[in-house]
Design an enzyme around this catalytic site. Structure first.
Site, PDB file in Angstrom:
ATOM      1  N   ALA A   1      13.519  -4.306   6.444  1.00 46.84           N
ATOM      2  CA  ALA A   1      13.218  -5.698   6.306  1.00 46.84           C
ATOM      3  C   ALA A   1      11.654  -5.804   5.526  1.00 46.84           C
ATOM      4  O   ALA A   1      11.461  -6.744   4.872  1.00 46.84           O
ATOM      5  CB  ALA A   1      12.927  -6.484   7.669  1.00 46.84           C
ATOM      6  N   GLY A   2      10.692  -4.899   5.716  1.00 46.82           N
ATOM      7  CA  GLY A   2       9.412  -5.073   5.213  1.00 46.82           C
ATOM      8  C   GLY A   2       9.053  -4.209   3.879  1.00 46.82           C
ATOM      9  O   GLY A   2       8.090  -3.912   3.741  1.00 46.82           O
TER      10      GLY A   2
ATOM     11  N   ASP B   1      -6.933   1.972   5.752  1.00 42.15           N
ATOM     12  CA  ASP B   1      -7.595   0.798   6.371  1.00 42.15           C
ATOM     13  C   ASP B   1      -8.446   1.156   7.613  1.00 42.15           C
ATOM     14  O   ASP B   1      -9.097   0.285   8.200  1.00 42.15           O
ATOM     15  CB  ASP B   1      -6.904  -0.556   6.701  1.00 42.15           C
ATOM     16  CG  ASP B   1      -6.693  -1.504   5.572  1.00 42.15           C
ATOM     17  OD1 ASP B   1      -7.426  -1.178   4.256  1.00 42.15           O
ATOM     18  OD2 ASP B   1      -5.802  -2.354   5.361  1.00 42.15           O
TER      19      ASP B   1
ATOM     20  N   PRO C   1      11.161   0.117   8.691  1.00 43.33           N
ATOM     21  CA  PRO C   1      12.275  -0.930   8.567  1.00 43.33           C
ATOM     22  C   PRO C   1      12.372  -1.530   7.387  1.00 43.33           C
ATOM     23  O   PRO C   1      11.586  -2.053   6.538  1.00 43.33           O
ATOM     24  CB  PRO C   1      11.581  -1.840   9.628  1.00 43.33           C
ATOM     25  CG  PRO C   1      10.619  -1.318  10.447  1.00 43.33           C
ATOM     26  CD  PRO C   1       9.793  -0.301   9.425  1.00 43.33           C
TER      27      PRO C   1
ATOM     28  N   VAL D   1       0.764  -1.231   0.216  1.00 43.60           N
ATOM     29  CA  VAL D   1      -0.167   0.030   0.060  1.00 43.60           C
ATOM     30  C   VAL D   1       0.768   1.352  -0.094  1.00 43.60           C
ATOM     31  O   VAL D   1       0.623   1.965  -0.756  1.00 43.60           O
ATOM     32  CB  VAL D   1      -0.901   0.038   1.343  1.00 43.60           C
ATOM     33  CG1 VAL D   1      -1.653   1.274   1.335  1.00 43.60           C
ATOM     34  CG2 VAL D   1      -1.987  -1.152   1.155  1.00 43.60           C
TER      35      VAL D   1
END
Lengths: 279, 279
Positions: B54-55, B117, B52, B32
């Protein structure tokens, strides 16, 4: 393929601003202001309107007389006190100097502001719009050509599927009922809900979705969601109004006429050849 | 006829938010968020991205690596200090609690915020979008059905006039040049300018407008604006690329085939009748 970064430029951020129960100040009551009032009423906000009565556009008067969401003041903008508790400001007056002052006051207070006809005094622009119930479409040329925006708007109007507004309304109701039946935010259930809603919207036509009523929605959830399938309209008690007949009648004339013309021409040519040939 | 007041409800205020050179904070780097980054780059803002490493979604990485308008921090949101000098905040993270905290901090500071969301934590929503150069179209179902918004977007994409983006670009240039030649805000000259621009946009096709170059724009102003008329494309040195021939070739097959089928059927029927009848 990832987008070419250099092409990502020259636009605006087009958003659907939420104004339900917010307070919007509109300064000015003329032609442009009347359009602004309509847009703000659509967004369910409360309007404070400041404009001398002498200059009111008939449509502005109509709104003042008929809407209980407009607080009208028959005067000119009086200063910072007019901005108390205001969430957004739109001005549409001829006085450029006052417009700029209002803009400056808004910027100090971080109140979003649009000053008609003075782009540098606008936090946001309006565009050419289409609305059908909950469906809203906005066409922006980013200030380049309002006329082309209008031409494109008219073209788009002709190709929006019939019943789109009603279909969206009914799908919204279906989604609400589904959330009541299978509540929770995110997670696997949320994904399954989303997947099933997408399947329904992809399988049914707009016309069919628009026919949904409370009873059919309940049956759709019983027969569809609970059994993890997508029933047809007829399976939940609905009937299209001769949709296929309509579809045919729209298509036919363009094919029927040339076919008929060809047939007659064929008969004539063939007959002429066969009847006149020497035996 | 004035609009029915009771029908003016249930929508949003769709606007083109101006972000040129503003600072937008995006919290999150997933799927998103990558879409949000693209939308913000289009609007010419500077982005501070907090997420981060990593994501990060591959597209987010692509944007970080290739755009000089993104300041990236490999960490989570750290508190109010991250909101200094920020004009807008978009979050797209899974942590609902942190999302709500960020929203509260933004509301205190009157910074417009969108929390993916969580509708109540959004000052504005995004919609389904189409973009072609300076042309931007947004389709909103006001949160009812993202899927139907997508279906409608695809339908609209097929009916946007060819060359609309280029036409808008060129008309924007024409308008700028016209303003240089006949400067000033409002008044009779402003009205005449607007009238002439509308006449040009109404008389020329999108394809013709898209062909305008600097030389043709100069001639259009000399031959058109100065003489208060609208020349044709050919009058200012332009040539369409066999537009009429193309138009014909697009239309023909749909008529040719049924006509031919009809003709053959006519010949066969007629021949069968005439050749088999008793003499």
């Amino acid at each position: 393929m990832p987008p070419d970064i250099s092409s990502l430029s020259g636009g605006s951020l087009i958003v659907a601003w939420q104004l339900k129960d917010k307070n919007v100040l509109i300064v000015g009551g003329g032609d442009v202001a009347s359009g602004r009032i309509e847009s703000i009423l659509v967004a369910d906000a409360h309007i404070t309107l400041i404009a001398p009565r002498a200059g009111l556009h008939p449509l502005t008067k109509h709104f003042i007389d008929n809407s209980d969401r407009i607080t009208y003041h028959d005067r000119v903008f009086a200063g910072p006190q007019d901005l108390a508790d205001i969430d957004m400001v739109l001005t549409a007056i001829d006085d450029v100097e006052v417009s700029r002052q209002i803009c400056a006051l808004c910027r100090e207070r971080k109140i979003p502001v649009n000053v008609a006809d003075i782009p540098p005094s606008c936090d946001f622009y309006f565009g050419s719009q289409i609305r059908s119930g909950p469906l809203q479409i906005m066409i922006s040329t980013n200030g380049r050509s309002p006329k082309l925006a209008n031409i494109i708007r008219k073209r788009i109007e002709t190709c929006i599927p019939d019943h789109a507004g009603e279909a969206i309304e009914k799908v919204g109701e279906l989604r609400e009922k589904l959330k009541e039946r299978a509540p929770g935010v995110g997670g696997d259930l949320g994904k399954r809900r989303m997947r099933w809603m997408i399947d329904v919207c992809s399988s049914w036509s707009m016309e069919e979705l628009a026919l949904l009523d409370d009873k059919m929605i309940a049956r759709l959830l019983d027969e569809g969601w609970e059994k993890n399938q997508v029933p047809r309209l007829e399976d939940v008690g609905g009937h299209t109004k001769k949709a296929s007949a309509n579809a045919t009648s729209v298509r036919s004339p363009s094919l029927l006429l040339p076919t008929a013309v060809g047939f007659v021409a064929g008969v004539l040519c063939s007959a002429a050849f066969l009847l006149t040939r020497p035996r």
